[in-house]
Design a protein around this motif. Structure first.
Motif, mmCIF file in Angstrom:
data_model
loop_
_atom_site.group_PDB
_atom_site.id
_atom_site.type_symbol
_atom_site.label_atom_id
_atom_site.label_comp_id
_atom_site.label_asym_id
_atom_site.label_seq_id
_atom_site.Cartn_x
_atom_site.Cartn_y
_atom_site.Cartn_z
ATOM 1 N N GLN A 1 -7.283 12.146 7.017
ATOM 2 C CA GLN A 1 -7.069 10.830 7.191
ATOM 3 C C GLN A 1 -7.928 9.902 6.522
ATOM 4 O O GLN A 1 -8.160 8.842 6.671
ATOM 5 C CB GLN A 1 -7.606 10.379 8.742
ATOM 6 N N LEU A 2 -8.030 10.218 5.104
ATOM 7 C CA LEU A 2 -8.666 9.364 4.128
ATOM 8 C C LEU A 2 -7.735 9.233 2.814
ATOM 9 O O LEU A 2 -8.000 9.534 1.853
ATOM 10 C CB LEU A 2 -10.081 9.983 3.819
ATOM 11 N N PRO A 3 -6.571 8.627 2.820
ATOM 12 C CA PRO A 3 -5.783 8.321 1.705
ATOM 13 C C PRO A 3 -6.467 7.505 0.681
ATOM 14 O O PRO A 3 -7.061 6.507 1.118
ATOM 15 C CB PRO A 3 -4.504 7.898 2.239
ATOM 16 N N PRO A 4 -6.167 7.907 -0.376
ATOM 17 C CA PRO A 4 -6.700 7.040 -1.575
ATOM 18 C C PRO A 4 -5.890 6.057 -2.043
ATOM 19 O O PRO A 4 -4.664 6.132 -1.745
ATOM 20 C CB PRO A 4 -7.000 8.118 -2.862
ATOM 21 N N THR A 5 -6.505 4.708 -2.534
ATOM 22 C CA THR A 5 -5.629 3.582 -2.844
ATOM 23 C C THR A 5 -6.108 3.275 -4.356
ATOM 24 O O THR A 5 -7.300 3.059 -4.499
ATOM 25 C CB THR A 5 -5.962 2.392 -1.989
ATOM 26 N N LYS A 6 -5.327 3.149 -5.124
ATOM 27 C CA LYS A 6 -5.484 2.938 -6.524
ATOM 28 C C LYS A 6 -6.210 1.394 -6.621
ATOM 29 O O LYS A 6 -5.727 0.298 -5.889
ATOM 30 C CB LYS A 6 -4.319 2.721 -7.420
ATOM 31 N N GLN A 7 -7.179 1.186 -7.370
ATOM 32 C CA GLN A 7 -7.771 -0.097 -7.682
ATOM 33 C C GLN A 7 -6.643 -1.312 -8.759
ATOM 34 O O GLN A 7 -6.010 -0.538 -9.383
ATOM 35 C CB GLN A 7 -9.074 -0.261 -8.488
ATOM 36 N N ASP A 8 -6.475 -2.413 -8.050
ATOM 37 C CA ASP A 8 -5.878 -3.458 -8.893
ATOM 38 C C ASP A 8 -6.653 -3.898 -10.119
ATOM 39 O O ASP A 8 -7.599 -4.667 -10.062
ATOM 40 C CB ASP A 8 -5.897 -4.492 -7.873
ATOM 41 N N GLU A 9 -6.321 -3.408 -11.368
ATOM 42 C CA GLU A 9 -7.096 -3.621 -12.392
ATOM 43 C C GLU A 9 -6.801 -5.232 -12.786
ATOM 44 O O GLU A 9 -7.701 -5.681 -13.497
ATOM 45 C CB GLU A 9 -6.362 -2.685 -13.555
ATOM 46 N N THR A 10 -6.038 -5.989 -12.302
ATOM 47 C CA THR A 10 -5.990 -7.263 -12.638
ATOM 48 C C THR A 10 -7.106 -8.010 -11.951
ATOM 49 O O THR A 10 -7.302 -9.279 -12.349
ATOM 50 C CB THR A 10 -4.542 -7.814 -12.242
ATOM 51 N N GLN A 11 -7.504 -7.453 -10.700
ATOM 52 C CA GLN A 11 -8.778 -8.143 -9.957
ATOM 53 C C GLN A 11 -10.199 -7.499 -10.447
ATOM 54 O O GLN A 11 -11.181 -8.009 -9.990
ATOM 55 C CB GLN A 11 -8.676 -7.825 -8.579
ATOM 56 N N ALA A 12 -10.163 -6.637 -11.375
ATOM 57 C CA ALA A 12 -11.420 -5.847 -11.821
ATOM 58 C C ALA A 12 -12.460 -7.230 -12.602
ATOM 59 O O ALA A 12 -12.013 -7.700 -13.116
ATOM 60 C CB ALA A 12 -11.187 -5.015 -12.660
ATOM 61 N N THR A 13 -13.682 -6.868 -12.226
ATOM 62 C CA THR A 13 -14.788 -7.654 -12.877
ATOM 63 C C THR A 13 -15.859 -6.766 -12.862
ATOM 64 O O THR A 13 -16.056 -5.597 -12.290
ATOM 65 C CB THR A 13 -15.170 -8.938 -11.839
#
Length: 338
Positions: free
Chosen positions: A216-228
Motif C-alpha cells: 500500500q505504498l504507491p510511488p509518486t513522481k516529483q514535480d520538477e517545476t516545483q523543485a528547489t
C-alpha cells in the motif's frame, strides 16, 4: 529536548526496479541495511531496532576528530548500533567491489538511508530486493540537497516536514512514497527543528515500511517545476547585513544556530548572535547601531524595525545570555556593527 537514545515503548515501496510496490505483500520480517551517520538518523535506527524487522547491518562514515581537543569520536549512529550489537561497517569508499560484495552477502530485503553523507552508486541502490528508501528533511521536491532544514529557516518558511523517498541516482530526485508535515515556530532553530524532524522521520519511516509490506505504498513522481535546492552552508553566509529587515535577520540567525552561527563586528571584534526577536518600530539610527544593552538583551537597528538578541558570544568567549555578558564587559552602545 528529548534524548536521542530514548527507548520506544511501542513497536510499531520503494519500487524495486523490476517489481512494483503494489505487488509486494510481505508477512515475514524484512532484513534491513541501515546507512546513516549523524544524530538526525538515530531516532529512525532506534525505531527500526524496536520494530518487527531485522537490522542486519549498519553503515556509517568513519570516526572523526571532534571539539577543541580534536579527540576522535564515533558517529552517533555507530554508538547506537554497537550498543544494540549490530555489525557496523565504515568503508573508506562505497564504490569498491569489496564493499558491494560485503553488502551483497547481507542479503538485505531493503536499504534505509538517512543522512549518510555520500552519494550512493546505482548498483548499490538496486542491490536490496526491495531497493533503497531515504528519509529526507523537507517536503520534496522543495529543498533537495545537503541543508534542507537550515534553508527552510533562512527562507522564512512556515512549514516543513519529512519525505520518505525511493532513491535513484539523482540528488533527492526519486519518487515520493510518504510525506509528513510539520509547522515551523518563530523560536525554532536549525537544532530544534532538526530534532523535531528526526522524530517525525522515525515515525513516518515505520509507517512507510508497514505500508510497503502490505503493498500500500504507491510511488509518486516529483514535480520538477516545483523543485528547489538546499546547498551546504558556508560560514561567510552568517555575516549579517544590517541593511536587511529585522524579519530577514531573525530567520538567518535561527537558521545558522548552532552552526556556523550569525555574526558581526565592532572594532574588528566578532560577536555571534542567538535567540533573536523582532521589535517593531520606526528606526531612527543607522542600520547596525547598537542601541541598547541590558538584562533583556542587545537591541540593534536594522533596515526595518529593530532586532533584540537575548544571547551573544563575544570573540574568545562562550555563548551566554546578554545579562551575563554585560557583567563582564562593557558593550559599546551607540557604535555600529559592521
Amino acid at each position: 529536548m528529548r534524548p536521542l537514545y530514548r527507548m520506544r515503548k511501542k513497536k510499531t515501496t520503494f519500487k524495486p526496479f523490476v517489481l512494483s510496490f503494489a505487488a509486494v505483500v510481505m508477512i515475514s520480517p524484512l532484513r534491513i541495511v541501515f546507512m546513516g551517520t549523524p544524530a538526525f538518523a538515530v531516532p529512525s535506527l532506534q525505531a527500526l531496532l524496536d520494530g518487527p524487522d531485522d537490522v542486519a547491518a549498519v553503515v556509517c562514515r568513519a570516526d572523526s576528530p571532534q571539539g577543541r581537543g580534536r579527540k576522535c569520536c564515533s558517529p552517533p549512529v555507530k554508538t547506537l548500533a554497537e550498543q544494540a550489537g549490530i555489525p557496523v561497517l565504515q568503508p573508506d569508499s562505497i564504490r569498491t567491489d569489496e564493499f558491494f560484495e560485503t553488502i551483497q552477502a547481507v542479503q538485505a530485503d531493503l536499504a534505509v538511508v538517512i543522512a549518510y553523507g555520500k552519494i550512493l552508486p546505482g548498483r548499490l541502490l538496486r542491490l536490496p530486493r526491495l531497493g533503497t528508501i531515504n528519509v529526507h528533511g523537507s517536503l520534496l521536491p522543495k529543498y533537495r540537497g545537503a541543508a534542507p532544514i537550515q534553508r527552510a529557516l533562512l527562507n522564512g518558511e512556515r512549514e516543513t516536514g519529512v519525505t520518505i523517498m525511493q532513491m535513484d541516482e539523482g540528488i533527492d530526485t526519486g519518487d515520493i512514497l510518504l510525506p509528513a508535515r510539520l509547522p515551523i515556530s518563530d523560536e525554532d532553530t536549525s537544532a530544534s527543528l532538526a530534532e523535531k524532524l528526526a522524530w517525525l522521520g522515525s515515525e513516518t519511516l515505520l509507517e512507510a515500511i508497514t505500508r510497503l509490506k502490505a503493498g500500500q505504498l504507491p510511488p509518486t513522481k516529483q514535480d520538477e517545476t516545483q523543485a528547489t535546492y538546499a546547498p551546504m552552508l558556508a560560514k561567510e553566509e552568517g555575516h549579517l547585513d544590517w541593511n536587511k529587515s529585522a524579519a530577514e535577520l531573525h530567520c538567518l540567525i535561527r537558521g545558522f544556530d548552532p552552526w556556523p552561527s550569525a555574526y558581526s563586528f565592532i572594532d574588528n571584534r566578532r560577536f555571534r548572535f542567538f535567540q533573536p526577536q523582532v521589535v517593531p518600530g520606526l528606526v531612527g539610527e543607522p542600520p547596525g547601531t547598537l542601541c541598547r544593552a541590558d538584562c533583556q538583551g542587545i537591541l540593534v537597528a536594522t533596515g526595518r524595525d529593530y532586532l533584540l538578541m537575548k544571547e551573544i558570544q563575544p570573540e574568545g568567549k562562550k555563548r551566554m545570555c546578554v545579562q551575563a555578558c554585560i557583567c563582564g564587559m562593557k558593550l559599546p552602545v551607540g557604535e555600529r556593527f559592521t
